[in-house]
Design a protein around this motif. Structure first.
Motif, PDB file in Angstrom:
ATOM      1  N   PHE A  14     -37.656  48.071 100.720  1.00 48.99           N
ATOM      2  CA  PHE A  14     -37.782  47.691 102.125  1.00 48.99           C
ATOM      3  C   PHE A  14     -36.510  48.115 102.865  1.00 48.99           C
ATOM      4  O   PHE A  14     -35.479  48.409 102.254  1.00 48.99           O
ATOM      5  CB  PHE A  14     -37.941  46.181 102.254  1.00 48.99           C
ATOM      6  CG  PHE A  14     -39.274  45.641 101.800  1.00 48.99           C
ATOM      7  CD1 PHE A  14     -40.243  46.453 101.235  1.00 48.99           C
ATOM      8  CD2 PHE A  14     -39.564  44.288 101.935  1.00 48.99           C
ATOM      9  CE1 PHE A  14     -41.458  45.962 100.823  1.00 48.99           C
ATOM     10  CE2 PHE A  14     -40.784  43.770 101.530  1.00 48.99           C
ATOM     11  CZ  PHE A  14     -41.730  44.609 100.971  1.00 48.99           C
ATOM     12  N   SER A  15     -36.591  48.076 104.177  1.00 50.94           N
ATOM     13  CA  SER A  15     -35.386  48.290 104.973  1.00 50.94           C
ATOM     14  C   SER A  15     -34.426  47.120 104.754  1.00 50.94           C
ATOM     15  O   SER A  15     -34.808  46.062 104.240  1.00 50.94           O
ATOM     16  CB  SER A  15     -35.740  48.393 106.457  1.00 50.94           C
ATOM     17  OG  SER A  15     -36.156  47.119 106.945  1.00 50.94           O
ATOM     18  N   LYS A  16     -33.190  47.306 105.139  1.00 50.50           N
ATOM     19  CA  LYS A  16     -32.187  46.254 104.971  1.00 50.50           C
ATOM     20  C   LYS A  16     -32.612  44.965 105.663  1.00 50.50           C
ATOM     21  O   LYS A  16     -32.480  43.863 105.099  1.00 50.50           O
ATOM     22  CB  LYS A  16     -30.835  46.724 105.506  1.00 50.50           C
ATOM     23  CG  LYS A  16     -29.707  45.731 105.282  1.00 50.50           C
ATOM     24  CD  LYS A  16     -28.374  46.300 105.757  1.00 50.50           C
ATOM     25  CE  LYS A  16     -27.244  45.298 105.525  1.00 50.50           C
ATOM     26  NZ  LYS A  16     -25.927  45.852 105.984  1.00 50.50           N
ATOM     27  N   ALA A  17     -33.143  45.073 106.875  1.00 52.58           N
ATOM     28  CA  ALA A  17     -33.573  43.894 107.623  1.00 52.58           C
ATOM     29  C   ALA A  17     -34.764  43.221 106.946  1.00 52.58           C
ATOM     30  O   ALA A  17     -34.838  41.994 106.873  1.00 52.58           O
ATOM     31  CB  ALA A  17     -33.933  44.275 109.055  1.00 52.58           C
ATOM     32  N   GLU A  18     -35.691  44.030 106.434  1.00 53.45           N
ATOM     33  CA  GLU A  18     -36.852  43.463 105.747  1.00 53.45           C
ATOM     34  C   GLU A  18     -36.432  42.747 104.470  1.00 53.45           C
ATOM     35  O   GLU A  18     -36.937  41.657 104.166  1.00 53.45           O
ATOM     36  CB  GLU A  18     -37.854  44.567 105.437  1.00 53.45           C
ATOM     37  CG  GLU A  18     -38.552  45.134 106.668  1.00 53.45           C
ATOM     38  CD  GLU A  18     -39.331  46.396 106.361  1.00 53.45           C
ATOM     39  OE1 GLU A  18     -40.278  46.695 107.113  1.00 53.45           O
ATOM     40  OE2 GLU A  18     -38.988  47.099 105.380  1.00 53.45           O
ATOM     41  N   ARG A  19     -35.524  43.346 103.708  1.00 48.47           N
ATOM     42  CA  ARG A  19     -35.039  42.694 102.485  1.00 48.47           C
ATOM     43  C   ARG A  19     -34.354  41.380 102.824  1.00 48.47           C
ATOM     44  O   ARG A  19     -34.549  40.368 102.142  1.00 48.47           O
ATOM     45  CB  ARG A  19     -34.065  43.609 101.739  1.00 48.47           C
ATOM     46  CG  ARG A  19     -34.697  44.814 101.091  1.00 48.47           C
ATOM     47  CD  ARG A  19     -33.782  45.407 100.015  1.00 48.47           C
ATOM     48  NE  ARG A  19     -32.450  45.700 100.493  1.00 48.47           N
ATOM     49  CZ  ARG A  19     -32.091  46.852 101.058  1.00 48.47           C
ATOM     50  NH1 ARG A  19     -32.996  47.816 101.235  1.00 48.47           N
ATOM     51  NH2 ARG A  19     -30.852  47.053 101.453  1.00 48.47           N
TER      52      ARG A  19
END
Length: 233
Positions: A14-19
């Motif tokens: 996932f993207s950093k924000a999603e993680r």
């Protein structure tokens, strides 16, 4: 069996924000007992929670779960009365100061929460022989527990609190909920919006217990040999 290539999709992180959002839901999830607001949980939100639960992993894709959505106050009161009787039995199992501390804990919000959900496991689903369950019969119960965890995490993302009530014998709920013989209740959940959550698990905040040190729980290659945790920098 030939596999349709369209069944596969590219894998990747996932993207950093999603993680960060996923880990935040995991780390800030709390078992809620006494912080429920009277605000009604919309059916659309309930459906999203149930959809998340239904996407849980299950051994052999048996999907042994069912979900009973309970709003009726009289039915919830009947279940609350069962839990209170069993709670008295549980209190008698502790001694001295521990017993007194137990009595001070609030362990359910069955009536205070505007919604209850009973998550059940159909132990006959899939027939006599189920892939992956041939040698570990309780994988159906474990799979249902995964569905409960999914529901907890989805609820946290929605700003909805969930409390897991377990102070009853499984057969206690059978007549109240009309459960078939092969179906057992795995989790009885109190569900509702909350204004605040404990920063730490409530039982830790109230000095009942504390989170164990992860490093003491992780072994390398076999039991008892400590795994070397990396330096956090």
């Amino acid at each position: 069996m030939r596999l349709d290539p369209d069944e596969l999709a590219a894998a990747g992180p996932f993207s950093k924000a999603e993680r960060a959002a996923v880990y935040r839901a995991i780390e800030t999830r709390r078992d809620v007992r006494g912080e429920f607001l009277p605000q009604r949980v919309p059916d659309a939100a309930i459906a999203r929670l149930l959809e998340a639960a239904h996407h849980a992993p299950s051994v052999g894709l048996m999907q042994p779960w069912n979900f009973i959505v309970i709003r009726d106050l009289d039915r919830r009161r009947a279940i609350r009365d069962i839990v209170m009787r069993r709670n008295d039995e549980a209190a008698a199992m502790f001694e001295d100061e521990r017993a007194a501390a137990y009595q001070r804990l609030k362990l359910e919000g069955i009536v205070e929460a505007p919604l209850n959900i009973c998550v059940t496991c159909d132990r006959g689903r899939g027939g006599k022989v189920v892939l992956g369950r041939t040698h570990q019969r309780d994988t159906d119960l474990l799979s249902t527990a995964c569905a409960v965890q999914n529901l907890f995490l989805a609820a946290r993302a929605e700003g909805i609190g969930v409390g897991w009530v377990s102070i009853f014998e499984p057969d206690d709920l059978r007549p109240v909920l009309g459960l078939p013989d092969a179906v057992v209740p795995v989790a009885y959940l109190c569900v509702g919006y909350v204004a605040e959550l404990f920063r730490r698990p409530e039982l830790e905040a109230r000095k009942w217990s504390k989170r164990l040190d992860l490093e003491s729980l992780v072994f390398a290659e076999g039991w008892g040999s400590a795994w070397a945790f990396p330096e956090v920098g």
